[in-house]
Design a protein around this motif. Sequence first.
Motif, short mmCIF file in Angstrom:
data_model
loop_
_atom_site.label_atom_id
_atom_site.label_comp_id
_atom_site.label_asym_id
_atom_site.label_seq_id
_atom_site.Cartn_x
_atom_site.Cartn_y
_atom_site.Cartn_z
N GLY A 10 9.06 -0.37 5.69
CA GLY A 10 8.80 0.76 6.58
C GLY A 10 7.33 0.84 6.93
N ARG A 11 6.99 1.78 7.71
CA ARG A 11 5.59 1.95 8.10
C ARG A 11 4.87 2.74 7.02
N THR A 16 3.87 7.54 3.77
CA THR A 16 2.91 8.38 3.06
C THR A 16 3.04 9.83 3.53
N ALA A 17 3.14 10.02 4.84
CA ALA A 17 3.28 11.37 5.39
C ALA A 17 4.56 12.04 4.89
#
Length: 54
Positions: A10-11, A16-17
């Motif tokens: 994933g990105r 993290t967000a």
Amino acid sequence: MPTSPRPPTGRPLTRTAAGELPARVYAVVSLDQAADAHRATAEGGLRGRYIICP
């Protein structure tokens, strides 16, 4: 030798967000302090990352 497929990660920013990856920030510095931040990172011993803001 064949390489094994890597699992999709994933990105990182999106993860993290979403709270899936920890984000440890050492300091937020301005762009004119980037060279000092780079030197400190190269010396090691930091727990976290520098965030460079323009």
